[in-house]
Design a protein around this motif. Structure first.
Motif, PDB file in Angstrom:
ATOM      1  N   MET A   1       0.746  -1.124  -0.062  1.00  0.00           N
ATOM      2  CA  MET A   1      -0.217   0.002   0.768  1.00  0.00           C
ATOM      3  C   MET A   1       0.657   1.416  -0.193  1.00  0.00           C
ATOM      4  O   MET A   1       0.725   2.046  -1.455  1.00  0.00           O
ATOM      5  CB  MET A   1      -0.925   0.054   1.155  1.00  0.00           C
ATOM      6  N   VAL A   2       2.424   1.408   0.750  1.00  0.00           N
ATOM      7  CA  VAL A   2       2.773   2.293   1.195  1.00  0.00           C
ATOM      8  C   VAL A   2       3.321   2.460  -0.182  1.00  0.00           C
ATOM      9  O   VAL A   2       3.761   3.508  -0.454  1.00  0.00           O
ATOM     10  CB  VAL A   2       3.685   2.681   2.154  1.00  0.00           C
ATOM     11  N   ASP A   3       4.392   1.774  -0.453  1.00  0.00           N
ATOM     12  CA  ASP A   3       5.088   1.485  -2.646  1.00  0.00           C
ATOM     13  C   ASP A   3       3.829   1.788  -3.301  1.00  0.00           C
ATOM     14  O   ASP A   3       4.097   3.214  -3.619  1.00  0.00           O
ATOM     15  CB  ASP A   3       5.262   0.271  -2.528  1.00  0.00           C
ATOM     16  N   ASN A   4       2.376   1.930  -3.480  1.00  0.00           N
ATOM     17  CA  ASN A   4       1.321   2.257  -4.725  1.00  0.00           C
ATOM     18  C   ASN A   4       1.536   3.795  -4.139  1.00  0.00           C
ATOM     19  O   ASN A   4       1.072   4.376  -4.980  1.00  0.00           O
ATOM     20  CB  ASN A   4       0.288   2.321  -3.967  1.00  0.00           C
ATOM     21  N   ILE A   6       3.485   5.756  -2.913  1.00  0.00           N
ATOM     22  CA  ILE A   6       4.649   6.533  -3.381  1.00  0.00           C
ATOM     23  C   ILE A   6       5.097   6.594  -4.661  1.00  0.00           C
ATOM     24  O   ILE A   6       5.088   8.262  -5.445  1.00  0.00           O
ATOM     25  CB  ILE A   6       6.400   5.811  -2.239  1.00  0.00           C
ATOM     26  N   VAL A   7       4.763   5.607  -5.705  1.00  0.00           N
ATOM     27  CA  VAL A   7       4.545   5.772  -7.056  1.00  0.00           C
ATOM     28  C   VAL A   7       3.617   6.606  -8.013  1.00  0.00           C
ATOM     29  O   VAL A   7       3.231   7.535  -8.500  1.00  0.00           O
ATOM     30  CB  VAL A   7       3.940   4.232  -7.231  1.00  0.00           C
ATOM     31  N   GLU A   8       1.983   6.891  -6.883  1.00  0.00           N
ATOM     32  CA  GLU A   8       1.294   7.724  -7.299  1.00  0.00           C
ATOM     33  C   GLU A   8       1.365   9.128  -7.221  1.00  0.00           C
ATOM     34  O   GLU A   8       1.227  10.019  -7.723  1.00  0.00           O
ATOM     35  CB  GLU A   8       0.075   7.260  -6.506  1.00  0.00           C
ATOM     36  N   LYS A   9       2.137   9.020  -5.868  1.00  0.00           N
ATOM     37  CA  LYS A   9       3.236  10.736  -5.224  1.00  0.00           C
ATOM     38  C   LYS A   9       4.054  11.012  -6.613  1.00  0.00           C
ATOM     39  O   LYS A   9       3.650  12.415  -6.760  1.00  0.00           O
ATOM     40  CB  LYS A   9       3.522  11.086  -4.105  1.00  0.00           C
ATOM     41  N   LYS A  10       4.874  10.338  -7.009  1.00  0.00           N
ATOM     42  CA  LYS A  10       5.763  10.258  -7.800  1.00  0.00           C
ATOM     43  C   LYS A  10       5.250  10.414  -9.453  1.00  0.00           C
ATOM     44  O   LYS A  10       5.103  11.688 -10.200  1.00  0.00           O
ATOM     45  CB  LYS A  10       6.599   9.437  -8.379  1.00  0.00           C
ATOM     46  N   THR A  11       3.779   9.765  -9.486  1.00  0.00           N
ATOM     47  CA  THR A  11       3.104  10.326 -10.976  1.00  0.00           C
ATOM     48  C   THR A  11       2.872  11.558 -10.792  1.00  0.00           C
ATOM     49  O   THR A  11       2.881  12.372 -11.753  1.00  0.00           O
ATOM     50  CB  THR A  11       1.960   8.894 -10.851  1.00  0.00           C
ATOM     51  N   ALA A  12       2.043  12.049 -10.218  1.00  0.00           N
ATOM     52  CA  ALA A  12       1.858  13.005 -10.032  1.00  0.00           C
ATOM     53  C   ALA A  12       2.764  14.273 -10.137  1.00  0.00           C
ATOM     54  O   ALA A  12       2.081  15.701 -11.118  1.00  0.00           O
ATOM     55  CB  ALA A  12       0.174  12.689  -8.675  1.00  0.00           C
ATOM     56  N   GLN A  13       3.645  14.414  -9.094  1.00  0.00           N
ATOM     57  CA  GLN A  13       4.620  15.264  -9.258  1.00  0.00           C
ATOM     58  C   GLN A  13       5.137  15.248 -10.986  1.00  0.00           C
ATOM     59  O   GLN A  13       5.610  16.546 -11.540  1.00  0.00           O
ATOM     60  CB  GLN A  13       5.550  14.656  -8.531  1.00  0.00           C
ATOM     61  N   LYS A  14       5.706  14.343 -11.593  1.00  0.00           N
ATOM     62  CA  LYS A  14       6.184  14.137 -12.548  1.00  0.00           C
ATOM     63  C   LYS A  14       5.216  14.454 -13.205  1.00  0.00           C
ATOM     64  O   LYS A  14       5.607  15.533 -15.117  1.00  0.00           O
ATOM     65  CB  LYS A  14       6.552  12.498 -13.167  1.00  0.00           C
ATOM     66  N   ILE A  15       3.709  14.608 -13.455  1.00  0.00           N
ATOM     67  CA  ILE A  15       2.308  15.011 -14.457  1.00  0.00           C
ATOM     68  C   ILE A  15       2.466  17.058 -14.124  1.00  0.00           C
ATOM     69  O   ILE A  15       3.351  17.765 -15.270  1.00  0.00           O
ATOM     70  CB  ILE A  15       1.510  15.306 -13.861  1.00  0.00           C
ATOM     71  N   SER A  46      -4.992   8.233 -17.320  1.00  0.00           N
ATOM     72  CA  SER A  46      -4.053   8.182 -15.644  1.00  0.00           C
ATOM     73  C   SER A  46      -4.344   9.773 -15.147  1.00  0.00           C
ATOM     74  O   SER A  46      -3.958   9.416 -13.631  1.00  0.00           O
ATOM     75  CB  SER A  46      -3.025   7.751 -16.189  1.00  0.00           C
ATOM     76  N   ILE A  47      -3.972  10.741 -15.808  1.00  0.00           N
ATOM     77  CA  ILE A  47      -3.630  12.125 -16.023  1.00  0.00           C
ATOM     78  C   ILE A  47      -4.677  12.497 -14.832  1.00  0.00           C
ATOM     79  O   ILE A  47      -4.891  13.149 -13.865  1.00  0.00           O
ATOM     80  CB  ILE A  47      -3.688  13.137 -16.830  1.00  0.00           C
ATOM     81  N   HIS A  48      -5.894  12.615 -15.560  1.00  0.00           N
ATOM     82  CA  HIS A  48      -7.417  12.438 -14.758  1.00  0.00           C
ATOM     83  C   HIS A  48      -7.303  11.820 -13.306  1.00  0.00           C
ATOM     84  O   HIS A  48      -8.336  12.372 -12.426  1.00  0.00           O
ATOM     85  CB  HIS A  48      -8.508  11.765 -15.332  1.00  0.00           C
ATOM     86  N   TYR A  49      -6.663  10.720 -13.469  1.00  0.00           N
ATOM     87  CA  TYR A  49      -7.057  10.091 -12.213  1.00  0.00           C
ATOM     88  C   TYR A  49      -5.803  11.196 -11.026  1.00  0.00           C
ATOM     89  O   TYR A  49      -6.643  11.020  -9.566  1.00  0.00           O
ATOM     90  CB  TYR A  49      -6.385   8.598 -11.796  1.00  0.00           C
ATOM     91  N   HIS A  50      -4.576  11.652 -11.864  1.00  0.00           N
ATOM     92  CA  HIS A  50      -4.611  12.696 -10.694  1.00  0.00           C
ATOM     93  C   HIS A  50      -5.270  13.956 -10.259  1.00  0.00           C
ATOM     94  O   HIS A  50      -4.387  14.925  -9.555  1.00  0.00           O
ATOM     95  CB  HIS A  50      -3.034  12.263 -11.308  1.00  0.00           C
TER      96      HIS A  50
END
Length: 195
Positions: A1-4, A6-15, A46-50
């Motif tokens: 759960m924590v890894d997900n 972190i990945v989501e935060k990194k993806t959002a920041q990359k966006i 995926s962008i709309h998810y964030h």
């Protein structure tokens, strides 16, 4: 759960990073989720998810940009440099983006101000107010140290400097070596006015 997470935060920041670069180089109206999707390597859904909308994404961009500018200005203020040196370092913040083909995020967005949602407009207003307030404090230090005089007022001088820096970015952007052009426009004017 924590890894997900972190990945989501990194993806959002990359966006956000890609969107920031697109806005600073193209403007609000000239980029889409398709542009971000292509550069980040994810689907538009995926962008709309964030970020459910472009307006939400841009609002977050302006907030981050405000925070980054405040940190950079604070770093300049804490450097213990003289007010005239601080003023030159502040101008260099505007020059730096030109080396990457970008200009101030809020200047680019201000060009599309009428079509932006009110929350984004409010964030842009706050950015300019915070930046002017910081710059006015530097100008006040220079006045108190008898390095210069501000006419008609410190606040007007701060607005004028920001307008000059952003205008110089736009003008310099039209030539091949935009950073050198910016330097040729801005630094002699600041040196003459505040030396």
């Amino acid at each position: 759960m924590v890894d997900n997470e972190i990945v989501e935060k990194k993806t959002a920041q990359k966006i956000l990073d890609v969107a920031r670069d697109l806005v600073r180089s193209r403007g609000y109206s000239a980029f889409s989720y398709a542009d971000i999707s292509e550069q980040v390597g994810i689907r538009k859904a995926s962008i709309h998810y964030h970020f459910s909308s472009k307006d939400e994404l841009v609002g977050k961009l302006v907030l981050q940009y405000r925070e980054t500018m405040a940190l950079k200005c604070d770093r300049i203020a804490r450097s213990a440099a003289s007010p005239d040196r601080q003023l030159m370092e502040f101008a260099r913040l505007y020059q730096d983006g030109l080396e990457e083909g970008q200009i101030c995020l809020c200047a680019m967005l201000a060009a599309d101000f009428a079509v932006l949602p009110e929350p984004v407009q409010d964030e842009i207003r706050i950015f300019f107010q915070e930046t002017e307030t910081w710059l006015a404090a530097v100008l006040q230090q220079g006045c108190e140290a008898k390095k210069w005089q501000c006419h008609p007022s410190i606040e007007q001088e701060a607005k004028g400097i920001i307008a000059m820096l952003q205008g110089a970015q736009l003008l310099a952007r039209s030539v091949e070596d935009s950073s050198a052009m910016f330097e040729q426009i801005v630094f002699p004017l600041l040196s003459a006015r505040f030396s």
